[in-house]
Design a protein around this motif. Structure first.
Motif, mmCIF file in Angstrom:
data_model
loop_
_atom_site.group_PDB
_atom_site.id
_atom_site.type_symbol
_atom_site.label_atom_id
_atom_site.label_comp_id
_atom_site.label_asym_id
_atom_site.label_seq_id
_atom_site.Cartn_x
_atom_site.Cartn_y
_atom_site.Cartn_z
ATOM 1 N N ALA A 122 0.828 -1.215 0.000
ATOM 2 C CA ALA A 122 0.000 0.000 0.000
ATOM 3 C C ALA A 122 0.859 1.260 0.000
ATOM 4 O O ALA A 122 0.501 2.278 -0.615
ATOM 5 C CB ALA A 122 -0.939 -0.005 1.200
ATOM 6 N N SER A 123 1.993 1.200 0.673
ATOM 7 C CA SER A 123 2.853 2.389 0.720
ATOM 8 C C SER A 123 3.617 2.595 -0.585
ATOM 9 O O SER A 123 4.032 3.715 -0.909
ATOM 10 C CB SER A 123 3.848 2.260 1.883
ATOM 11 O OG SER A 123 4.651 1.099 1.715
ATOM 12 N N ALA A 124 3.802 1.517 -1.346
ATOM 13 C CA ALA A 124 4.567 1.621 -2.601
ATOM 14 C C ALA A 124 3.705 2.138 -3.747
ATOM 15 O O ALA A 124 4.184 2.913 -4.592
ATOM 16 C CB ALA A 124 5.151 0.258 -2.972
ATOM 17 N N ARG A 125 2.451 1.710 -3.804
ATOM 18 C CA ARG A 125 1.625 2.000 -4.984
ATOM 19 C C ARG A 125 1.561 3.495 -5.338
ATOM 20 O O ARG A 125 1.687 3.852 -6.521
ATOM 21 C CB ARG A 125 0.211 1.406 -4.794
ATOM 22 C CG ARG A 125 0.191 -0.117 -4.954
ATOM 23 C CD ARG A 125 -1.225 -0.658 -5.008
ATOM 24 N NE ARG A 125 -1.908 -0.649 -3.738
ATOM 25 C CZ ARG A 125 -1.891 -1.639 -2.839
ATOM 26 N NH1 ARG A 125 -1.209 -2.746 -3.080
ATOM 27 N NH2 ARG A 125 -2.558 -1.550 -1.700
ATOM 28 N N PRO A 126 1.387 4.399 -4.380
ATOM 29 C CA PRO A 126 1.276 5.820 -4.756
ATOM 30 C C PRO A 126 2.562 6.411 -5.344
ATOM 31 O O PRO A 126 2.513 7.450 -5.999
ATOM 32 C CB PRO A 126 0.912 6.508 -3.433
ATOM 33 C CG PRO A 126 0.397 5.426 -2.549
ATOM 34 C CD PRO A 126 1.146 4.204 -2.940
ATOM 35 N N ARG A 130 5.846 7.450 -10.582
ATOM 36 C CA ARG A 130 6.914 8.460 -10.642
ATOM 37 C C ARG A 130 8.290 7.785 -10.538
ATOM 38 O O ARG A 130 9.235 8.152 -11.255
ATOM 39 C CB ARG A 130 6.721 9.484 -9.520
ATOM 40 C CG ARG A 130 7.774 10.564 -9.492
ATOM 41 C CD ARG A 130 7.502 11.542 -8.363
ATOM 42 N NE ARG A 130 6.451 12.464 -8.693
ATOM 43 C CZ ARG A 130 6.650 13.670 -9.231
ATOM 44 N NH1 ARG A 130 7.874 14.083 -9.481
ATOM 45 N NH2 ARG A 130 5.645 14.469 -9.499
ATOM 46 N N GLN A 131 8.378 6.793 -9.646
ATOM 47 C CA GLN A 131 9.654 6.094 -9.457
ATOM 48 C C GLN A 131 10.060 5.371 -10.748
ATOM 49 O O GLN A 131 11.239 5.378 -11.134
ATOM 50 C CB GLN A 131 9.484 5.091 -8.313
ATOM 51 C CG GLN A 131 10.749 4.689 -7.625
ATOM 52 C CD GLN A 131 10.476 3.772 -6.453
ATOM 53 O OE1 GLN A 131 9.883 2.719 -6.619
ATOM 54 N NE2 GLN A 131 10.892 4.178 -5.270
ATOM 55 N N GLY A 212 9.111 0.301 -2.948
ATOM 56 C CA GLY A 212 9.053 0.589 -4.381
ATOM 57 C C GLY A 212 9.881 -0.372 -5.219
ATOM 58 O O GLY A 212 10.050 -1.538 -4.850
ATOM 59 N N VAL A 213 10.409 0.138 -6.339
ATOM 60 C CA VAL A 213 11.137 -0.712 -7.288
ATOM 61 C C VAL A 213 12.496 -1.107 -6.701
ATOM 62 O O VAL A 213 13.288 -0.249 -6.314
ATOM 63 C CB VAL A 213 11.364 0.025 -8.624
ATOM 64 C CG1 VAL A 213 12.111 -0.876 -9.608
ATOM 65 C CG2 VAL A 213 10.046 0.482 -9.224
ATOM 66 N N VAL A 248 -0.577 3.377 -15.881
ATOM 67 C CA VAL A 248 0.813 2.941 -15.669
ATOM 68 C C VAL A 248 0.809 1.736 -14.722
ATOM 69 O O VAL A 248 0.750 1.867 -13.496
ATOM 70 C CB VAL A 248 1.672 4.079 -15.088
ATOM 71 C CG1 VAL A 248 3.120 3.620 -14.925
ATOM 72 C CG2 VAL A 248 1.614 5.297 -15.995
ATOM 73 N N GLY A 249 0.800 0.561 -15.300
ATOM 74 C CA GLY A 249 0.910 -0.671 -14.523
ATOM 75 C C GLY A 249 -0.231 -0.925 -13.557
ATOM 76 O O GLY A 249 -0.107 -1.765 -12.672
ATOM 77 N N GLY A 250 -1.345 -0.194 -13.681
ATOM 78 C CA GLY A 250 -2.462 -0.384 -12.761
ATOM 79 C C GLY A 250 -2.276 0.324 -11.432
ATOM 80 O O GLY A 250 -3.069 0.152 -10.509
ATOM 81 N N PHE A 251 -1.210 1.141 -11.319
ATOM 82 C CA PHE A 251 -0.978 1.819 -10.049
ATOM 83 C C PHE A 251 -0.779 3.326 -10.177
ATOM 84 O O PHE A 251 -0.649 4.014 -9.164
ATOM 85 C CB PHE A 251 0.220 1.219 -9.298
ATOM 86 C CG PHE A 251 1.437 0.988 -10.170
ATOM 87 C CD1 PHE A 251 2.172 2.040 -10.678
ATOM 88 C CD2 PHE A 251 1.833 -0.303 -10.469
ATOM 89 C CE1 PHE A 251 3.281 1.828 -11.474
ATOM 90 C CE2 PHE A 251 2.954 -0.537 -11.275
ATOM 91 C CZ PHE A 251 3.677 0.528 -11.780
ATOM 92 N N GLY A 252 -0.733 3.866 -11.393
ATOM 93 C CA GLY A 252 -0.449 5.301 -11.489
ATOM 94 C C GLY A 252 -0.926 5.914 -12.777
ATOM 95 O O GLY A 252 -1.486 5.246 -13.656
ATOM 96 N N THR A 253 -0.703 7.214 -12.899
ATOM 97 C CA THR A 253 -1.136 7.970 -14.072
ATOM 98 C C THR A 253 0.045 8.241 -15.000
ATOM 99 O O THR A 253 1.210 8.204 -14.598
ATOM 100 C CB THR A 253 -1.738 9.316 -13.642
ATOM 101 O OG1 THR A 253 -0.688 10.128 -13.074
ATOM 102 C CG2 THR A 253 -2.846 9.131 -12.610
ATOM 103 N N ARG A 254 -0.314 8.567 -16.235
ATOM 104 C CA ARG A 254 0.733 8.959 -17.183
ATOM 105 C C ARG A 254 1.447 10.225 -16.695
ATOM 106 O O ARG A 254 2.658 10.359 -16.870
ATOM 107 C CB ARG A 254 0.120 9.209 -18.568
ATOM 108 C CG ARG A 254 -0.397 7.954 -19.256
ATOM 109 C CD ARG A 254 -0.902 8.273 -20.654
ATOM 110 N NE ARG A 254 -1.440 7.096 -21.333
ATOM 111 C CZ ARG A 254 -2.676 6.655 -21.185
ATOM 112 N NH1 ARG A 254 -3.519 7.283 -20.391
ATOM 113 N NH2 ARG A 254 -3.068 5.571 -21.837
ATOM 114 N N GLU A 255 0.683 11.136 -16.100
ATOM 115 C CA GLU A 255 1.287 12.386 -15.636
ATOM 116 C C GLU A 255 2.372 12.112 -14.584
ATOM 117 O O GLU A 255 3.436 12.749 -14.584
ATOM 118 C CB GLU A 255 0.212 13.308 -15.051
ATOM 119 C CG GLU A 255 -0.752 13.891 -16.075
ATOM 120 C CD GLU A 255 -1.784 12.881 -16.588
ATOM 121 O OE1 GLU A 255 -1.954 11.825 -15.920
ATOM 122 O OE2 GLU A 255 -2.404 13.142 -17.632
#
Length: 329
Positions: A122-126, A130-131, A212-213, A248-255
């Motif tokens: 949960a802490s990684a998804r947001p 960007r990462q 994250g990654v 983006v991978g089901g976890f983020g936006t293009r922006e």
């Protein structure tokens, strides 16, 4: 038997190693074999991964960079600070383990369902989108002079290759025909900048932890080309695993992805990214068809190949959504 072979190999390059334990073949990976094991060492056991070519066909062998090149790329990335496993040993004929290499094991998760839904991440998804933009900027910034020999690709070459592959299946699909026509009509031409392109940067090839990654895996399809290709590929709907509103991978936006990329000093061309997203969707559809062909014809009937093959129909829906989006309202 595998532990004995690995033990003999490890003894030749890992000083102090006394053997190998816990050797287990990992599931997943439709084109290469992956084994996890521990090197027994007086200073503490060392987690390791063997990646090698299986008997029979590899995935898209004509496009593969080769395992020796993969090992070099991963080490160059590691040295440059891009999250990547450290390469410990490239297999030699006297190792009697085939073609491949051994790398340090990186702990974390690669299964999308867990990454996208488990509380542990949960802490990684947001922060992931960007990462990932930053990681891709690092890959695209690797010094070309330090890279192994790689194919140099353009959009036009890729369209030609995919069309040839598609027609070789003798399995007509009108949506694929439509996509091929759209790509030829909208080809943006050669990129003004040619860089290393990972070529398969998506879920399954990323080790993720709560922070994250942690590592980028599987550099098999790396080549030189338009860096926007990698940004388009990670936005393909097949890698969202049901989270279709998070491109983006089901976890983020293009922006968020673009912001991470540009914060690392590189520039995004959104129109080219969109082109490569369409190309990537068609590419995955054709690759799925290819996996089904290999399942049918290869001496090794891998269940992973059959599972991937059945997904070709999903990409037809994705292509129609990209090429003829419905008006909302």
């Amino acid at each position: 038997m595998m532990e004995q072979a690995l033990g003999r190999c490890v003894a030749t390059w890992c000083e102090g190693a006394t053997g190998v334990i816990n050797a287990a073949r990992l599931s997943g990976g439709a084109s290469q074999e992956t084994w996890s094991f521990d090197i027994v060492h007086p200073g503490g056991n060392i987690g390791a991964i063997l990646r090698r070519a299986p008997p029979g066909y590899g995935a898209a062998p004509s496009r593969a960079a080769g395992l020796d090149a993969e090992a070099i790329l991963m080490q160059r990335a590691y040295d440059a600070g891009v999250p990547s496993p450290r390469v410990l040993h490239v297999l030699q004929p006297q190792d009697e383990l085939g073609t491949g290499f051994i790398m340090a094991r990186v702990e974390g998760e690669t299964i999308p369902r867990k990454i996208l839904r488990d509380a542990e991440f949960a802490s990684a998804r947001p922060i992931l989108a960007r990462q990932i933009g930053k990681v891709l900027a690092g890959i695209h910034g690797l010094d070309p002079a330090q890279l192994p020999e790689l194919r140099r690709m353009t959009a036009a070459k890729e369209i030609d290759e995919f069309e040839r592959d598609y027609r070789s299946f003798d399995w007509p699909r009108p949506v694929f025909e439509l996509a091929l026509r759209w790509l030829r009509d909208h080809d943006p031409g050669p990129s003004g900048e040619v860089t290393l392109v990972h070529g398969d940067f998506r879920h399954g090839n990323l080790i993720i932890g709560p922070d994250g990654v942690r590592a980028v895996l599987d550099w098999e399809l790396a080549h030189l080309g338009d860096p926007m290709e990698d940004l388009g590929w990670i936005c393909v709907n097949s890698w969202r695993f049901g989270e279709i509103d998070k491109p983006v991978g089901g976890f983020g936006t293009r922006e968020e992805l673009f912001a991470g990329y540009e914060a690392a000093g590189r520039r995004v061309d959104p129109d080219r990214v969109k082109f490569w997203e369409v190309m990537g969707t068609l590419r995955w559809g054709i690759m799925c068809c290819g996996m089904m062909q290999r399942f049918r014809l290869s001496p090794e009937h891998s269940i992973e190949r059959a599972m991937i093959g059945r997904r070709s129909s999903e990409t037809e829906i994705d292509l129609l959504r990209l090429l003829a989006p419905r008006e909302r309202g």
